[in-house]
Design an enzyme around this catalytic site. Structure first.
Site, PDB file in Angstrom:
ATOM      1  N   CYS A  58      -0.511  -5.989 -19.521  1.00  0.00           N
ATOM      2  CA  CYS A  58      -0.645  -7.445 -19.425  1.00  0.00           C
ATOM      3  C   CYS A  58      -1.599  -7.948 -20.504  1.00  0.00           C
ATOM      4  CB  CYS A  58      -1.158  -7.848 -18.048  1.00  0.00           C
ATOM      5  SG  CYS A  58      -1.376  -9.627 -17.828  1.00  0.00           S
ATOM      6  N   CYS A  64      -8.972 -11.627 -17.743  1.00  0.00           N
ATOM      7  CA  CYS A  64      -8.725 -11.942 -16.332  1.00  0.00           C
ATOM      8  C   CYS A  64      -9.367 -10.891 -15.432  1.00  0.00           C
ATOM      9  CB  CYS A  64      -7.212 -11.991 -16.089  1.00  0.00           C
ATOM     10  SG  CYS A  64      -6.749 -12.168 -14.360  1.00  0.00           S
ATOM     11  N   CYS A  67      -7.169  -7.747 -12.225  1.00  0.00           N
ATOM     12  CA  CYS A  67      -6.882  -6.306 -12.209  1.00  0.00           C
ATOM     13  C   CYS A  67      -8.081  -5.554 -12.781  1.00  0.00           C
ATOM     14  CB  CYS A  67      -5.640  -5.985 -13.036  1.00  0.00           C
ATOM     15  SG  CYS A  67      -4.113  -6.707 -12.389  1.00  0.00           S
ATOM     16  N   CYS A 141       1.340 -13.114 -16.306  1.00  0.00           N
ATOM     17  CA  CYS A 141       0.829 -12.130 -15.345  1.00  0.00           C
ATOM     18  C   CYS A 141       1.897 -11.100 -15.000  1.00  0.00           C
ATOM     19  CB  CYS A 141       0.359 -12.858 -14.082  1.00  0.00           C
ATOM     20  SG  CYS A 141      -0.219 -11.755 -12.774  1.00  0.00           S
ATOM     21  N   GLN A 241       1.161  -8.262   4.482  1.00  0.00           N
ATOM     22  CA  GLN A 241       1.055  -7.171   3.520  1.00  0.00           C
ATOM     23  C   GLN A 241       1.375  -7.690   2.121  1.00  0.00           C
ATOM     24  OE1 GLN A 241      -0.212  -4.317   4.236  1.00  0.00           O
ATOM     25  NE2 GLN A 241      -0.184  -4.454   6.476  1.00  0.00           N
ATOM     26  N   PHE A 268      -4.378  -4.777  16.889  1.00  0.00           N
ATOM     27  CA  PHE A 268      -4.533  -5.627  15.703  1.00  0.00           C
ATOM     28  C   PHE A 268      -3.139  -5.913  15.134  1.00  0.00           C
ATOM     29  CE2 PHE A 268      -8.348  -2.998  16.065  1.00  0.00           C
ATOM     30  CZ  PHE A 268      -9.366  -3.942  16.053  1.00  0.00           C
ATOM     31  N   GLU A 288      -3.767  -8.760  19.707  1.00  0.00           N
ATOM     32  CA  GLU A 288      -4.273  -9.415  18.504  1.00  0.00           C
ATOM     33  C   GLU A 288      -5.270 -10.492  18.914  1.00  0.00           C
ATOM     34  OE1 GLU A 288      -5.278 -11.193  15.189  1.00  0.00           O
ATOM     35  OE2 GLU A 288      -4.038  -9.381  15.067  1.00  0.00           O
ATOM     36  N   ASP A 336      -4.145  -1.093  13.198  1.00  0.00           N
ATOM     37  CA  ASP A 336      -4.267  -1.577  11.821  1.00  0.00           C
ATOM     38  C   ASP A 336      -5.431  -2.566  11.747  1.00  0.00           C
ATOM     39  OD1 ASP A 336      -3.906  -2.321   9.213  1.00  0.00           O
ATOM     40  OD2 ASP A 336      -2.096  -3.507   9.555  1.00  0.00           O
ATOM     41  N   CYS A 362      -7.234  -0.161   5.400  1.00  0.00           N
ATOM     42  CA  CYS A 362      -7.435  -0.669   4.040  1.00  0.00           C
ATOM     43  C   CYS A 362      -8.834  -0.332   3.530  1.00  0.00           C
ATOM     44  CB  CYS A 362      -7.212  -2.184   4.000  1.00  0.00           C
ATOM     45  SG  CYS A 362      -8.321  -3.123   5.076  1.00  0.00           S
TER      46      CYS A 362
END
Length: 405
Positions: A58, A64, A67, A141, A241, A268, A288, A336, A362
Site C-alpha cells: 500500500c 498511515c 497497518c 487503501c 467480526q 458472550f 450476552e 468469546d 482476541c
C-alpha cells in the site's frame, strides 16, 4: 546517531533493541541507526535489512497508522502471530498443538472507523498518522473492502454538514447485505438543520442506515448480516467480526469443537455469530450482556428457516457468571469474551462438567491465563487455531479446543 540491532518484535509490532528501545517498522535481525528518545528510537534508518523485509503493498503505509506490518513478508507475520500465542501459553507453563494460521485476504475488512475532519475546501476522511492526530487520506487503501472504501465520500459529506473545524468525527462504516451501515460520533448536537440534511445524505449515498451519536436518523433498508441461515440486523455499532473470511474460519473451528453436542451454551454471544449457525444442529442458549444484541439475535432466529431452539438471557457474565448447576445441562460451551478475558466465567466452567469448550479469544495474554485455569481443572487443550483477520496489524485472534478427560 547510534547503531542498534533489532532483537525481536513487541506485541504492538515495533522492533525492540537493547534498552529496551522501540523502533517502528523494523524487523528482528536488522541493524539500524537512530536517535534514542526515552524508550523510542526516532529517525530510524535501515543499515542491514532483514531477509523478511518486503515492499509494502500500500502506498499509504509509511504515513498511515492503520497497518503496522506491511514491511514484513506474509510468512514472517504468520509465524510471528503464532509465536505470540505460543509465548503467552509458555509463560503459563502450557504447550499446545498449533494448526496452520488462517489469514484474511487484502481488501476484505468489512468494518472501519474513519477519522473525518472538515477543511476549508470540504472534508477529508482517512486514518490517523502513526502516533499522531493528523488525518491521512487513504484513497488506495489495500486493507478495506471496496464497499467500505466507497463510503468515504459519504463520510466527508457528513463532516461538512455536521462537523466542526476544530473537532473530528468518527464515522464507523460497516458493510451489510443491504449497503453501508454508518454510525457517526463526535458531531454537532442534532438540530432541525441536521435532521433535514442527514437523511438527504443517506439517500444521496444509498446508505442502508445512518446513526448520529446513537440515534437512528435514517434507514433506507435494515442493514442485515448473515449468520448461517439467519439474517440479523445488529444495533448500530454492534460488534462484528472484521472479515467474512475471518468469521468463516472462526466458525468452522467452533463447529468442529462443538461436534455433535445436542445442547450448547454460547457465552458472550453478541448478535449470534456462533449461536445461530450452531442452531442448525443443536439447541443453543445464548448469553450476552447487551439486551439489544440479544433482541437482534432473537428476531434473526425467529425468521430463519429450520433452526433448532435458541433461548437467550441478558446477563453480565463478569459480575454474574453462569454457575455449575446452570451449566450442567449443556454438552458444550462456546465462549468469546472481550480482551479482558473471562476470568469469573472460566472459574465456574472449571467447576462444571461441560464436556467440550470452544474458546475464542482476541487477546493471547488473557487467553493463556484462562487456559491455565481450565487445564489445572482437568481440561485438555487439544489444539489452537490462530486466525489473522486483522491483516498487517499486530492484532491476534484464535480458537482453542478444550475437552474433559
Amino acid at each position: 546517531m547510534s547503531e542498534y540491532k533489532i532483537q525481536r518484535l513487541g506485541h504492538q509490532g515495533d522492533g525492540i533493541a537493547a534498552g529496551p528501545l522501540f523502533a517502528p517498522l523494523t524487523l528482528p535481525g536488522e541493524v539500524v541507526t537512530g536517535t534514542a528518545d526515552g524508550t523510542r528510537l526516532t529517525d530510524v534508518r535501515i543499515v542491514t535489512p532483514s531477509a523478511d523485509r518486503v515492499a509494502a503493498p500500500c502506498r499509504h503505509f509509511k504515513t498511515c497508522g492503520g497497518c503496522q506490518l506491511q514491511h514484513a513478508s506474509d510468512e514472517f507475520v504468520a509465524q510471528w502471530k503464532i509465536d505470540v500465542v505460543r509465548r503467552a501459553l509458555e509463560a503459563q507453563g502450557l504447550e499446545a498443538a498449533f494448526r496452520p494460521i488462517q489469514t484474511s485476504p487484502p481488501q476484505s475488512r468489512r468494518r472501519a472507523g474513519f477519522s473525518v475532519k472538515r477543511t476549508k475546501k470540504g472534508a477529508m476522511a482517512g486514518f490517523h498518522a502513526r502516533a499522531s492526530g493528523l488525518v491521512i487520506e487513504i484513497p488506495d487503501c489495500q486493507l478495506l473492502h471496496p464497499d467500505v472504501m466507497a463510503a468515504r465520500p459519504a463520510a466527508e459529506a457528513l463532516a461538512v454538514l455536521g462537523g466542526s473545524r476544530k473537532g473530528e468525527l468518527t464515522v464507523m462504516v460497516t458493510r451489510s447485505m443491504d449497503g453501508a451501515d454508518v454510525a457517526v460520533t463526535g458531531g454537532k448536537p442534532l438540530d432541525n438543520d441536521l435532521r433535514i440534511g442527514l437523511p438527504a445524505i443517506a439517500e444521496e449515498f444509498s446508505l442502508a442506515r445512518l446513526t448520529w451519536d446513537g440515534e437512528v436518523i435514517a434507514m433506507r433498508e435494515p442493514p442485515r448480516q448473515q449468520f448461517g441461515r439467519a439474517h440479523v440486523v445488529p444495533p448500530a455499532g454492534a460488534f462484528l467480526q472484521a472479515t467474512d473470511a475471518g468469521e468463516a474460519a472462526l466458525l468452522a473451528a467452533v463447529r468442529e469443537i462443538v461436534g455433535g453436542a445436542a445442547q450448547v451454551v454460547d457465552l458472550f454471544a453478541g448478535c449470534g455469530t456462533f449461536a445461530l449457525p450452531i442452531a442448525e444442529k443443536a439447541e443453543v442458549h445464548a448469553v450476552e450482556g447487551e439486551a439489544q444484541m440479544l433482541a437482534a439475535l432473537d428476531r434473526g432466529w425467529r425468521e430463519a428457516p429450520a433452526l433448532k431452539k435458541v433461548s437467550h438471557e441478558a446477563r453480565d457474565l463478569f459480575r454474574r457468571p453462569l454457575m455449575p448447576d446452570e451449566l450442567k445441562r449443556f454438552d458444550a460451551a462456546v465462549i468469546d469474551p472481550p480482551r479482558a478475558g473471562a476470568e469469573a466465567q472460566v472459574a465456574e466452567l472449571c467447576r462444571s462438567q461441560v464436556a467440550r469448550i470452544a474458546f475464542v479469544s482476541c487477546n493471547p495474554v488473557s487467553f493463556a491465563r484462562d487456559a491455565k485455569a481450565l487445564v489445572d481443572a482437568g481440561y485438555r487443550m487439544e489444539w489452537v487455531q490462530v486466525v489473522d483477520q486483522f491483516r498487517w496489524s499486530a492484532h491476534v485472534e484464535l480458537v482453542a479446543a478444550f475437552c474433559r478427560g
